[in-house]
Design a protein around this motif. Sequence first.
Motif, PDB file in Angstrom:
ATOM      1  N   ARG A   1      17.240 -19.655  16.459  1.00 42.59           N
ATOM      2  CA  ARG A   1      17.128 -18.232  16.828  1.00 42.59           C
ATOM      3  C   ARG A   1      18.424 -17.466  16.606  1.00 42.59           C
ATOM      4  N   ASP A   2      19.545 -18.031  16.978  1.00 38.34           N
ATOM      5  CA  ASP A   2      20.807 -17.290  16.903  1.00 38.34           C
ATOM      6  C   ASP A   2      21.360 -17.201  15.484  1.00 38.34           C
TER       7      ASP A   2
ATOM      8  N   ASP B   1      13.107 -10.173  20.206  1.00 41.64           N
ATOM      9  CA  ASP B   1      12.376 -11.059  21.109  1.00 41.64           C
ATOM     10  C   ASP B   1      11.413 -10.221  21.943  1.00 41.64           C
ATOM     11  N   LEU B   2      10.120 -10.521  21.812  1.00 46.33           N
ATOM     12  CA  LEU B   2       9.068  -9.755  22.474  1.00 46.33           C
ATOM     13  C   LEU B   2       8.402 -10.644  23.521  1.00 46.33           C
TER      14      LEU B   2
ATOM     15  N   ILE C   1      11.999  -9.902  11.801  1.00 49.88           N
ATOM     16  CA  ILE C   1      11.257 -10.980  12.445  1.00 49.88           C
ATOM     17  C   ILE C   1      11.104 -10.699  13.939  1.00 49.88           C
ATOM     18  N   VAL C   2       9.871 -10.695  14.392  1.00 52.61           N
ATOM     19  CA  VAL C   2       9.547 -10.505  15.808  1.00 52.61           C
ATOM     20  C   VAL C   2       9.132 -11.858  16.366  1.00 52.61           C
TER      21      VAL C   2
ATOM     22  N   ILE D   1       5.865 -11.953  12.254  1.00 54.91           N
ATOM     23  CA  ILE D   1       5.774 -12.288  13.675  1.00 54.91           C
ATOM     24  C   ILE D   1       5.694 -13.805  13.840  1.00 54.91           C
ATOM     25  N   ALA D   2       6.545 -14.324  14.710  1.00 55.88           N
ATOM     26  CA  ALA D   2       6.489 -15.727  15.120  1.00 55.88           C
ATOM     27  C   ALA D   2       6.120 -15.769  16.596  1.00 55.88           C
ATOM     28  N   GLY D   3       5.780 -16.946  17.093  1.00 59.40           N
ATOM     29  CA  GLY D   3       5.429 -17.079  18.508  1.00 59.40           C
ATOM     30  C   GLY D   3       4.343 -18.106  18.683  1.00 59.40           C
ATOM     31  N   LEU D   4       4.353 -18.802  19.788  1.00 48.55           N
ATOM     32  CA  LEU D   4       3.355 -19.835  20.046  1.00 48.55           C
ATOM     33  C   LEU D   4       1.944 -19.272  19.964  1.00 48.55           C
ATOM     34  N   PRO D   5       0.948 -20.118  19.665  1.00 45.64           N
ATOM     35  CA  PRO D   5      -0.435 -19.661  19.795  1.00 45.64           C
ATOM     36  C   PRO D   5      -0.671 -19.102  21.198  1.00 45.64           C
TER      37      PRO D   5
END
Length: 418
Positions: A326-327, A336-337, A273-274, A119-123
């Motif tokens: 991303r692409d 993409d969540l 990868i999310v 999982i990736a994503g900003l804090p």
Amino acid sequence: MSDVAEKIRLTDLANPVLTEIQSGALAYSQTQPVTLTSEAVLAAAQAGTGLSDFGAPDFRERLAVWMHAGDTDAELSAAGRGTLFSEAVRLASNRLQLEDTVRRHPEILDIEIERPLIIAGLPRSGTTYTLQLMSADPRLRSLPHWEAVRPIAAPWIKDGKDTRYDTCAAEWAQMDAVMPYIKMIHEFSPDHISEDIELQGLDFGGYYFEWIAHVPEWRDYQFAHDATSVMRYVRKAMQVLSWQKGPNRWVSKCPQHMEQLLAVKGAFPDSYIVINHRDPVASIQSAITGIAYGARLTRTRVDMQGIADYWIDRYERLLRACVRDRDQLDPAQSYDLYFHELMADPFGQLERVYQGAGVPFDGQTRDAFQQAIDANKRGKHGQLAYNLREDFGIEPAAIRERFQFYYDRFPEVRIEVK
């Protein structure tokens, strides 16, 4: 009992009013000076463990940059220097123990890390919530905090009992006593599921130390070097952890993966990868408020403008790297969540993730998730009230304009902070 979490406003961020315990901690740190060099860190780790083999030597350059960056941080307090040193020694000690375990059990390196969900994503973008839910699935291996900070069990077995959980619980109680609002910002209780930044730290990679000290030298070093080798060391650590206690299909996360997408894919080619997405302004106001709160111990003064400037720039780097890369991810191996969709329908969103990752989603999965939801309600410790304008003199619209490239690429992101 109301389900609405108590909102707490910290009014002394810029000019802290220290508690008696905080003042005592600062005074004590003044009596415990440390030498921020890689040599001092490695010597302390060797002395503490009785081991000497750190494995591949490439990490030494990274550690040297860490220490030099921290040593030249003019406003790092004695407590901040002590924290930086002790954390580096802990990571170096863990590395020694990991390498010793692999040396004695080379079959560990034959363990497959099967199609991990990463999982990736900003804090503060829902990554922790997503990870906490998925870690409730017994088919997936995750990293609770008590294990993250001491990943190798053997040195901590005393009279047949693994003491790591109780040791971590005592440390959490101490941290809570010194910094009682930390649990509203980032929980470090033993059962809290940790990020793989701890495993990156074993190879002295990742942005962990950026949260402790003002280290643009280390930030720039990271951008100049490919992180794939660090992520391969994460895989090695996962092999050891799965050998100690399975299973071998992992769920993991780190916000920094937003700028490490290709490195993650290079080290884990079969990963799913999310990428969590949320209004970055909502994420920033939470993150910099937390950093400002911690600065009462780690900094000689709380530079609100400096904190905001550094981290708004840091977020821009994370977001630009995500948009850039991303692409290049296979759509069949990524998802993409969006935060608002996750909050509205966690089961529906995670069922989509599971479908994409090839993990059956059944009644047992739903039951496990429901138990995790009940145990991890937002604001269970209370919530801080954030105010960019009053605390940092920043207009949310100004940050949003700077990040327009991100909203353009991911138009489904909903604006939260007006």
